[in-house]
Design a protein around this motif. Sequence first.
Motif, PDB file in Angstrom:
ATOM      1  N   GLU A 193      34.689  17.819 -34.102  1.00  0.00           N
ATOM      2  CA  GLU A 193      34.201  17.256 -32.847  1.00  0.00           C
ATOM      3  C   GLU A 193      35.406  16.916 -31.978  1.00  0.00           C
ATOM      4  OE1 GLU A 193      31.172  13.840 -31.167  1.00  0.00           O
ATOM      5  OE2 GLU A 193      31.784  13.791 -33.255  1.00  0.00           O
ATOM      6  N   ILE A 194      35.388  17.385 -30.749  1.00  0.00           N
ATOM      7  CA  ILE A 194      36.511  17.219 -29.832  1.00  0.00           C
ATOM      8  C   ILE A 194      36.189  16.129 -28.821  1.00  0.00           C
ATOM      9  CG2 ILE A 194      37.956  18.367 -28.113  1.00  0.00           C
ATOM     10  CD1 ILE A 194      38.260  19.467 -30.957  1.00  0.00           C
ATOM     11  N   GLU A 242      41.935  24.160 -24.066  1.00  0.00           N
ATOM     12  CA  GLU A 242      41.059  23.434 -23.154  1.00  0.00           C
ATOM     13  C   GLU A 242      39.660  23.472 -23.741  1.00  0.00           C
ATOM     14  OE1 GLU A 242      41.319  23.753 -19.098  1.00  0.00           O
ATOM     15  OE2 GLU A 242      43.469  24.106 -19.048  1.00  0.00           O
ATOM     16  N   GLN A 243      39.177  22.310 -24.120  1.00  0.00           N
ATOM     17  CA  GLN A 243      37.858  22.188 -24.725  1.00  0.00           C
ATOM     18  C   GLN A 243      37.013  21.259 -23.875  1.00  0.00           C
ATOM     19  OE1 GLN A 243      36.883  23.821 -27.560  1.00  0.00           O
ATOM     20  NE2 GLN A 243      38.866  24.810 -27.528  1.00  0.00           N
ATOM     21  N   GLU A 244      35.733  21.481 -23.917  1.00  0.00           N
ATOM     22  CA  GLU A 244      34.821  20.574 -23.238  1.00  0.00           C
ATOM     23  C   GLU A 244      34.859  19.238 -23.970  1.00  0.00           C
ATOM     24  OE1 GLU A 244      30.061  20.286 -22.643  1.00  0.00           O
ATOM     25  OE2 GLU A 244      30.994  22.241 -22.287  1.00  0.00           O
ATOM     26  N   SER A 245      34.992  18.160 -23.221  1.00  0.00           N
ATOM     27  CA  SER A 245      35.041  16.838 -23.824  1.00  0.00           C
ATOM     28  C   SER A 245      33.761  16.556 -24.600  1.00  0.00           C
ATOM     29  CB  SER A 245      35.238  15.787 -22.736  1.00  0.00           C
ATOM     30  OG  SER A 245      35.342  14.518 -23.314  1.00  0.00           O
ATOM     31  N   TYR A 246      33.923  16.039 -25.780  1.00  0.00           N
ATOM     32  CA  TYR A 246      32.820  15.696 -26.670  1.00  0.00           C
ATOM     33  C   TYR A 246      31.985  16.919 -27.025  1.00  0.00           C
ATOM     34  CZ  TYR A 246      34.449  11.163 -25.321  1.00  0.00           C
ATOM     35  OH  TYR A 246      35.257  10.097 -25.078  1.00  0.00           O
ATOM     36  N   GLY A 247      32.687  18.014 -27.304  1.00  0.00           N
ATOM     37  CA  GLY A 247      32.045  19.227 -27.783  1.00  0.00           C
ATOM     38  C   GLY A 247      32.486  19.499 -29.209  1.00  0.00           C
ATOM     39  N   MET A 257      45.343  18.087 -33.715  1.00  0.00           N
ATOM     40  CA  MET A 257      45.417  16.886 -32.885  1.00  0.00           C
ATOM     41  C   MET A 257      44.199  15.993 -33.117  1.00  0.00           C
ATOM     42  SD  MET A 257      44.850  16.430 -28.815  1.00  0.00           S
ATOM     43  CE  MET A 257      43.184  16.983 -29.098  1.00  0.00           C
ATOM     44  N   GLN A 258      43.021  16.586 -33.160  1.00  0.00           N
ATOM     45  CA  GLN A 258      41.801  15.803 -33.321  1.00  0.00           C
ATOM     46  C   GLN A 258      41.704  15.184 -34.708  1.00  0.00           C
ATOM     47  OE1 GLN A 258      39.789  15.235 -30.646  1.00  0.00           O
ATOM     48  NE2 GLN A 258      38.968  13.678 -31.970  1.00  0.00           N
ATOM     49  N   ILE A 259      42.111  15.907 -35.747  1.00  0.00           N
ATOM     50  CA  ILE A 259      42.092  15.361 -37.108  1.00  0.00           C
ATOM     51  C   ILE A 259      43.037  14.171 -37.205  1.00  0.00           C
ATOM     52  CG2 ILE A 259      42.722  15.850 -39.500  1.00  0.00           C
ATOM     53  CD1 ILE A 259      41.659  18.748 -38.932  1.00  0.00           C
ATOM     54  N   ALA A 260      44.223  14.291 -36.619  1.00  0.00           N
ATOM     55  CA  ALA A 260      45.179  13.175 -36.624  1.00  0.00           C
ATOM     56  C   ALA A 260      44.617  11.985 -35.858  1.00  0.00           C
ATOM     57  CB  ALA A 260      46.507  13.616 -36.026  1.00  0.00           C
ATOM     58  N   ALA A 261      43.953  12.237 -34.738  1.00  0.00           N
ATOM     59  CA  ALA A 261      43.388  11.149 -33.939  1.00  0.00           C
ATOM     60  C   ALA A 261      42.280  10.425 -34.701  1.00  0.00           C
ATOM     61  CB  ALA A 261      42.852  11.688 -32.611  1.00  0.00           C
TER      62      ALA A 261
END
Length: 88
Positions: A9-10, A23-28, A46-50
């Motif tokens: 989930e981004i 570039e990903q859609e926010s909350y996609g 990046m998302q896994i680290a966040a």
Amino acid sequence: MIVMQPVVEISADDDFALWPVGEQESYGYLVLNGGLTPAEVGTAVMQIAACNDFEPEEEHGPCPTDPLGTFLHGLLTMLICSPPEDSG
């Protein structure tokens, strides 16, 4: 036929600048597969680290404030705080 695919989930992170991210859609959702571009792989890492970035327990000291330190903290905190159990 049901097809299952792993996804991440981004969420929006416009301030991230350690490496290129897609570039990903926010909350996609980003489908994880062998066809990801280098920027999409960067987005997934990046998302896994966040998701793993949280304030450590008192004995581990405070969270770093520099961007690279914060990123590494997010990747490594779970491993240090809860090492994998021995399977043998």
